[in-house]
Design an enzyme around this catalytic site. Structure first.
Site, PDB file in Angstrom:
ATOM      1  N   LEU A 100       0.824  -1.204   0.000  1.00  0.00           N
ATOM      2  CA  LEU A 100       0.000   0.000   0.000  1.00  0.00           C
ATOM      3  C   LEU A 100       0.859   1.256   0.000  1.00  0.00           C
ATOM      4  CD1 LEU A 100      -2.659  -1.058   2.648  1.00  0.00           C
ATOM      5  CD2 LEU A 100      -2.847  -1.190   0.155  1.00  0.00           C
ATOM      6  N   ASP A 201     -11.449  -5.929  13.449  1.00  0.00           N
ATOM      7  CA  ASP A 201     -10.371  -5.353  14.269  1.00  0.00           C
ATOM      8  C   ASP A 201     -10.135  -3.915  13.828  1.00  0.00           C
ATOM      9  OD1 ASP A 201      -8.373  -5.131  16.148  1.00  0.00           O
ATOM     10  OD2 ASP A 201      -6.897  -6.326  15.058  1.00  0.00           O
TER      11      ASP A 201
END
Length: 292
Positions: A100, A201
């Protein structure tokens, strides 16, 4: 570091996935949280991100995370990195995924993030749960399917963890009884709602501003659950911008009394952190339980 045998395996796995011969030129250790070793590998086709852990201690961890990332991406809502390969060599498990690139947040970043999460939460299945056991941190996350959220939350989340904490002498019998009492009250506390596709999460350390300026989430613990679980998690460990909550409420209004259920939803991640890290999480759990 990554040894030669593992580098060859990663190269072969990427070559098969991308249908082009991949040569790994360099592997650099990067920060990727407290659970896994993380690396950025440089190849003839660009950078990739690799997570590694002990295959014997955490079987199926990366197989489940791979599947979870695919599930999130298939929703077409929030951005998530594309998983490329997983496996194990010499007792070391690995997950390879898209690397990313960080960007600058767009003006309506938090509004877009909230609306995208709301769209993801509208993805549903007939039962709460997920195929197979995955992980939250290094603790197994059980996903036995149930049609009732209260039953799922009690038997797959709260009761296994409070009993583990008691067995490890982290909590006393009174706290076990308090959690058991709360579990008996859950059917009256949670109104019926369809299972929602959860990140699982979703705290501030598990998203970043992507190259296009919008939120990109990672390190999921995916299952179909009550959507208030994701939202309660966003309020722990730093929290999200206030604009996020207003935008979510406008896009997909929460059912009445959701504010009173925040602490109940936070009990699960708090128990995980208590078992893994100890510290002040005990007091936070006790505060939630005092009302029940």
């Amino acid at each position: 570091m990554i040894d030669e045998i593992l580098l060859k395996q990663l190269s072969a796995a990427l070559s098969e996935q991308l249908k082009v011969k991949i040569h790994i030129n360099d592997a650099k250790s990067v920060h990727g949280g407290d659970i896994n070793e993380s690396f950025r590998i440089a190849t003839n086709e660009g950078y990739f991100f690799v997570k590694m852990n002990d295959a014997k201690r955490f079987p199926e961890m990366f197989a489940q995370e791979y599947a979870g990332l695919l599930e999130l991406r298939s929703a077409g809502a929030l951005q998530a990195p594309k998983p490329l390969a997983y496996g194990s060599v010499g007792g070391r498990a690995y997950l390879v995924q898209e690397f990313l690139t960080k960007g600058q947040a767009v003006t309506d970043f938090w509004d877009d993030f909230a609306v995208s999460l709301a769209r993801q939460h509208r993805v549903t299945k007939p039962h709460f749960g997920n195929p197979g056991t995955n992980y939250l941190g290094t603790l197994k996350q059980y996903n036995t399917p149930y049609s009732n959220w209260a039953v799922f939350y009690a038997f797959n989340r709260l009761l296994p963890l409070i009993r583990m904490a008691y067995d490890q002498q982290i909590v006393d019998k009174q706290m076990v009884q308090q959690v058991e009492s709360l579990c008996r009250q859950l059917p009256q506390l949670f109104p019926a709602e369809a299972p929602a596709l959860l990140h699982g999460d979703l705290w501030s350390g598990n998203f970043m501003v992507g190259a296009n300026g919008k939120a990109c989430v990672f390190d999921p613990a995916v299952y179909y659950g009550h959507r208030e679980m994701d939202l309660a998690m966003t309020r722990l460990f730093g929290g999200f911008d206030t604009r996020f909550y207003y935008a979510y409420q406008a896009a997909y209004p929460l059912l009445p009394d959701w504010q009173q259920r925040i602490g109940i939803c936070q009990l699960y991640p708090l128990l995980v952190h208590l078992i893994l890290f100890g510290g002040n999480y005990y007091n936070s759990i006790r505060e939630v339980l005092q009302s029940y």
